[in-house]
Each structure stands twice: as structure tokens, then as C-alpha cells.
Design an enzyme around this catalytic site. Structure first.
Site, PDB file in Angstrom:
ATOM      1  N   SER A   1       0.860  -1.186   0.000  1.00  0.00           N
ATOM      2  CA  SER A   1       0.000   0.000   0.000  1.00  0.00           C
ATOM      3  C   SER A   1       0.893   1.231   0.000  1.00  0.00           C
ATOM      4  O   SER A   1       2.074   1.157   0.370  1.00  0.00           O
ATOM      5  CB  SER A   1      -0.872  -0.003   1.256  1.00  0.00           C
TER       6      SER A   1
ATOM      7  N   TYR B   1      -1.827  -0.254  10.713  1.00  0.00           N
ATOM      8  CA  TYR B   1      -1.823  -0.742   9.330  1.00  0.00           C
ATOM      9  C   TYR B   1      -0.514  -0.374   8.639  1.00  0.00           C
ATOM     10  O   TYR B   1       0.105  -1.214   7.965  1.00  0.00           O
ATOM     11  CB  TYR B   1      -3.008  -0.128   8.587  1.00  0.00           C
TER      12      TYR B   1
END
Length: 289
Positions: free
Chosen positions: A142, A155
Site C-alpha cells: 500500500s 496498518y
């Protein structure tokens, strides 16, 4: 028939879109899904019907990336009849909220899926790939694996870890004819933002007062952005890019961004300079020469 692909987290979002895109392109796709007999039985049925209708090769296989026995069993089962030529580690969760309010167990759950999950599938697949001296591993990271974002700290930490793990592995398996690379999507419209894991420490949330509302505010911001259905946030873009990377005859980049890059391409270019210097120095060691 083209090569065989195993993709984790294939029941929804990017995983489901990629499963269909690769199968339509002629690949034999093994779609790794948890709880295929109960909770996700309807998804498996839908995938089977889709494959039959399109006359393509999709096989749903039971796999829980947090369970080493489940991972090993699934990969051994596939290898009995096929060769896993491409492994795509897509399964992931995205906790959102104040870092301090996440318990250690919350952290562990995130790392178990986002970091240890790919580690399990790679450890199970690599012996077969090394023996064949070929293979491609694509780990879905990501933009949050390269920059730190408030309320996404847990995250981000998991994706930072996956980035380092993958890049180091890339050089170690290169002598075996195996590639390990990263895909770094920006914000895309998937169900990751619909109901992400929240922090569990209520006392900390109370202590932070109005700041604890940041989770809901940032989620509403992303949900509003995705509701506009801008082409750049369409998750199909990620599936298409994965297909392109698999099929390319050119040298694959270590990292590939998709969608809004948020400055990540510049970060990647700059870090490559330092990384290349380190690798040039260490190449005689890791290459075995």
C-alpha cells in the site's frame, strides 16, 4: 492454458477482481478463501458459476493465512496436480484508529494477517519454486507501506514490515530465478474502509477526547471520495496492473504504485539510490558468488 496462480484473500475486493481478471486472461487461478463451507459458501458458489459461464479456470481452495497447517495443506494440495507459478499475497486487514488505543492483541491480529500470513504462504511455496528455479511472488502492499498516516499507524506498521521483508527476500531468491515484488495501491474503493477493525482500549479513547473521533472522520472522507466513483479509485485498476506485471516480458520493477501515488514514486526513486548501493556492496555475499 497459461501459468497457475494462487491468490489469497480472493473472496472480495482486489482479490476477487484479480481472480476474475487473471482467469479471463487464460490463467488457472486458485482462489484462496477462508471458511468455504459456511461463511463464504455463497461466494464460492458464485465463483464456480462465474467460471462455468465464462469457460475459465477458477478453483476455490480453503485457506486461512493465519493458520500454518491450513496454508501448508492448501499449497501441498495444489502442487500435487499443478505448479504454483505465481503467488499473490493479497489477504489483508486495515485497522483504523488511535495507535495507543489498540491493544497488543489488536496489533497481533493485524500482523498475523498482513505480515505473518504472506510469510507463511511464501515459506510453503518457495521450496517448490526453488526446485523448479522459477516463480513470481507479488505482495500487495500500500502507499501506507511507505508513508505514515495518522489513525492508520497499525496498518502502516504492518505494510512497512511487508515492504522490508519482500525486498530482502527479492535479493535472496533471485539466484533461483524467482522474483518477489510489491504492488502499492493508493486509495481504492473496496470494503476495507466500510468497517475496518477498531481499537479496543476504551479508556484510552476516552482520554483522547474529541481526537478519538478522527477515525470516523477519516473513514467518512475516504468513503465520500470512493462514492464519487472516480476512475482513479476503481479497484479494477489494481487487478489490471497485477495482470500486466505477470504478463510483461520486460524486467519487473521492485515496486509498482497504482492510483494516486501521494508522492510514493518519488520516495521509491530516492530509496532505490541507497538500496542499489547496499546491494552492489553485498551482492558477492547474497548471490553465492
Amino acid at each position: 492454458m497459461k501459468n497457475t496462480v494462487l491468490i489469497t484473500g480472493a473472496s472480495r475486493g482486489i482479490g476477487l477482481l484479480t481472480t476474475k481478471a487473471l482467469a479471463k486472461a487464460g490463467f488457472q487461478v486458485f482462489a484462496a478463501i477462508r471458511d468455504t463451507k459456511e461463511r463464504n459458501a455463497a461466494i464460492v458458489k458464485s465463483l464456480n458459476e462465474y467460471a462455468k459461464q465464462k469457460n475459465i479456470q477458477i478453483s476455490a481452495i480453503e485457506m486461512d493465512v493465519t493458520d500454518e497447517f491450513s496454508v501448508n495443506s492448501a499449497i501441498e494440495k495444489i502442487e500435487q496436480t499443478h505448479t504454483i507459478d505465481v503467488l499473490i499475497n493479497n489477504a489483508g486487514i486495515m485497522p483504523v484508529g488511535l495507535i495507543e488505543a489498540f491493544s497488543i492483541d489488536d496489533y497481533k491480529k493485524c500482523m498475523d494477517v498482513n505480515v505473518y500470513g504472506p510469510a507463511r504462504t511464501m515459506k510453503a511455496s518457495l521450496p517448490f519454486m526453488r526446485k523448479r528455479k522459477s516463480g513470481l511472488i507479488i505482495n500487495i502492499s500500500s502507499n501506507a507501506g511507505r508513508i505514515a498516516i495518522p489513525y492508520f499507524g497499525v496498518y502502516c506498521a504492518s505494510k512497512f514490515a511487508l515492504e522490508a521483508y519482500t525486498e530482502a527476500l527479492h535479493y535472496e531468491v533471485e539466484p533461483f530465478g524467482i522474483e518477489a515484488i510489491l504492488v502499492e495501491p493508493g486509495g481504492h474503493g473496496t470494503d476495507l474502509v466500510s468497517n475496518p477493525p477498531a481499537p479496543s482500549d476504551e479508556k484510552v479513547l476516552t482520554d483522547y477526547g474529541d481526537l478519538a473521533q478522527g477515525r470516523d472522520k477519516i473513514l467518512r472522507m475516504f468513503q465520500g471520495m470512493f462514492a464519487q466513483q472516480d476512475a482513479s479509485t476503481d479497484a479494477q485498476n489494481v487487478a489490471n496492473k497485477i495482470l500486466e506485471l505477470i504478463e510483461t516480458k520486460k524486467q519487473r520493477p521492485m515496486r509498482t504504485t497504482v492510483g494516486h501515488d501521494m508522492g510514493i514514486n518519488k520516495i521509491n526513486q530516492q530509496s532505490d539510490i541507497a538500496q542499489i548501493g547496499i546491494i552492489d556492496m553485498l551482492k558477492p555475499v547474497y548471490s553465492g558468488k
